[in-house]
Design a protein around this motif. Structure first.
Motif, PDB file in Angstrom:
ATOM      1  N   HIS A 192      12.217  -6.320 -31.955  1.00 60.42           N
ATOM      2  CA  HIS A 192      13.196  -5.431 -31.321  1.00 60.42           C
ATOM      3  C   HIS A 192      12.559  -4.448 -30.328  1.00 60.42           C
ATOM      4  CE1 HIS A 192      11.640  -2.899 -34.551  1.00 60.42           C
ATOM      5  NE2 HIS A 192      12.120  -1.853 -33.890  1.00 60.42           N
ATOM      6  N   LEU A 193      11.247  -4.321 -30.334  1.00 63.71           N
ATOM      7  CA  LEU A 193      10.572  -3.370 -29.448  1.00 63.71           C
ATOM      8  C   LEU A 193      10.347  -4.022 -28.082  1.00 63.71           C
ATOM      9  CD1 LEU A 193       8.003  -1.911 -32.004  1.00 63.71           C
ATOM     10  CD2 LEU A 193      10.119  -0.842 -31.177  1.00 63.71           C
TER      11      LEU A 193
ATOM     12  N   GLN B 127       3.433   4.588 -32.989  1.00 66.90           N
ATOM     13  CA  GLN B 127       4.073   5.097 -34.208  1.00 66.90           C
ATOM     14  C   GLN B 127       5.176   4.149 -34.675  1.00 66.90           C
ATOM     15  OE1 GLN B 127       5.322   9.041 -33.129  1.00 66.90           O
ATOM     16  NE2 GLN B 127       3.257   9.892 -33.267  1.00 66.90           N
ATOM     17  N   GLN B 128       5.970   3.633 -33.717  1.00 70.29           N
ATOM     18  CA  GLN B 128       7.054   2.711 -34.062  1.00 70.29           C
ATOM     19  C   GLN B 128       6.497   1.404 -34.648  1.00 70.29           C
ATOM     20  OE1 GLN B 128       8.981   2.437 -30.250  1.00 70.29           O
ATOM     21  NE2 GLN B 128      10.556   3.910 -30.821  1.00 70.29           N
ATOM     22  N   ILE B 129       5.419   0.914 -34.058  1.00 72.59           N
ATOM     23  CA  ILE B 129       4.802  -0.328 -34.538  1.00 72.59           C
ATOM     24  C   ILE B 129       4.285  -0.150 -35.957  1.00 72.59           C
ATOM     25  CG2 ILE B 129       2.785  -1.840 -34.234  1.00 72.59           C
ATOM     26  CD1 ILE B 129       3.238  -1.497 -31.155  1.00 72.59           C
ATOM     27  N   ARG B 130       3.561   0.941 -36.177  1.00 71.71           N
ATOM     28  CA  ARG B 130       2.999   1.197 -37.511  1.00 71.71           C
ATOM     29  C   ARG B 130       4.099   1.320 -38.565  1.00 71.71           C
ATOM     30  NH1 ARG B 130      -0.382   5.511 -34.664  1.00 71.71           N
ATOM     31  NH2 ARG B 130      -2.188   4.339 -33.949  1.00 71.71           N
ATOM     32  N   ALA B 131       5.162   2.026 -38.224  1.00 70.92           N
ATOM     33  CA  ALA B 131       6.248   2.241 -39.184  1.00 70.92           C
ATOM     34  C   ALA B 131       7.038   0.960 -39.438  1.00 70.92           C
ATOM     35  CB  ALA B 131       7.180   3.343 -38.677  1.00 70.92           C
ATOM     36  N   ALA B 132       7.329   0.217 -38.386  1.00 64.58           N
ATOM     37  CA  ALA B 132       8.176  -0.974 -38.524  1.00 64.58           C
ATOM     38  C   ALA B 132       7.481  -2.101 -39.287  1.00 64.58           C
ATOM     39  CB  ALA B 132       8.613  -1.477 -37.150  1.00 64.58           C
TER      40      ALA B 132
ATOM     41  N   LYS C 238       9.378  -8.223 -37.479  1.00 60.84           N
ATOM     42  CA  LYS C 238       9.634  -6.786 -37.625  1.00 60.84           C
ATOM     43  C   LYS C 238       9.465  -6.031 -36.315  1.00 60.84           C
ATOM     44  CE  LYS C 238       8.666  -6.241 -42.521  1.00 60.84           C
ATOM     45  NZ  LYS C 238       7.822  -5.590 -43.531  1.00 60.84           N
ATOM     46  N   LEU C 239       8.728  -6.613 -35.362  1.00 62.15           N
ATOM     47  CA  LEU C 239       8.463  -5.928 -34.089  1.00 62.15           C
ATOM     48  C   LEU C 239       9.270  -6.495 -32.920  1.00 62.15           C
ATOM     49  CD1 LEU C 239       4.584  -5.643 -34.429  1.00 62.15           C
ATOM     50  CD2 LEU C 239       6.305  -3.863 -34.880  1.00 62.15           C
TER      51      LEU C 239
ATOM     52  N   GLU D 114       4.130   7.007 -28.757  1.00 62.48           N
ATOM     53  CA  GLU D 114       5.388   6.807 -29.484  1.00 62.48           C
ATOM     54  C   GLU D 114       5.535   5.353 -29.938  1.00 62.48           C
ATOM     55  OE1 GLU D 114       8.450   8.140 -26.788  1.00 62.48           O
ATOM     56  OE2 GLU D 114       8.587  10.067 -27.839  1.00 62.48           O
ATOM     57  N   LEU D 115       5.175   4.412 -29.057  1.00 59.54           N
ATOM     58  CA  LEU D 115       5.266   2.996 -29.406  1.00 59.54           C
ATOM     59  C   LEU D 115       4.335   2.665 -30.572  1.00 59.54           C
ATOM     60  CD1 LEU D 115       6.371   0.161 -28.892  1.00 59.54           C
ATOM     61  CD2 LEU D 115       4.550  -0.133 -27.182  1.00 59.54           C
TER      62      LEU D 115
END
Length: 146
Positions: free
Chosen positions: A86-87, A119-124, A83-84, A116-117
């Motif tokens: 792509h980051l 937030q993206q990690i938590r959401a993804a 899930k991560l 910001e990263l």
């Protein structure tokens, strides 16, 4: 692995751009013998590739952090790495023993970019995070002693 292969791997770990001629001189083998051994080591997966070592500050990524993650729902599938993936800010993902499931090594441009990263990690991945910001790195990427 033979001692001579260990020597070749050690030399290439220190300088991945070392020429076959220099490897031959250091190991006492012929250039063609070194070339064959390096090819064999590559085919066996001992040597997986070669990379440039970057000055992360010079390329605009001066902030390094380690982010420990664990699933919010322990019964959820263990698929955070997928899930991560792509980051691009995530340089490494390590599965670990302990309270957290994974530790991520990230490089970003600023504290705001880190926020910001996160937030993206938590959401993804639906995970909780714990972050450690690196203040300095006395050494990193040292070649193994073979």
């Amino acid at each position: 692995m033979e001692d001579i292969d260990r020597q070749i791997v050690g030399l290439l770990a220190e300088d991945g751009r070392m020429s076959f001629t220099d490897l031959a001189r250091e190991t006492g083998l012929s250039v063609s013998a070194v070339h064959q051994r390096v090819r064999r080591l590559q085919k066996r997966g001992v040597i997986r590739g070669y990379a440039a070592v970057l000055d992360h500050e010079a390329v605009g990524l001066p902030l390094t952090a380690f982010i420990s993650i664990k699933p919010i729902d322990p019964a959820a599938p263990d698929d955070a790495p997928e899930k991560l993936a792509h980051l691009q800010e995530i340089e490494a993902c390590h599965s670990v023993a302990g309270e957290e499931s994974y530790i991520l090594k990230v490089r970003v441009a600023s504290p705001f970019a880190l926020e910001e990263l996160l937030q993206q990690i938590r959401a993804a991945a639906n995970v909780s995070t714990r972050t450690t910001v690196v203040l300095s790195t006395p050494y990193e990427g040292r070649p193994p002693r073979l």
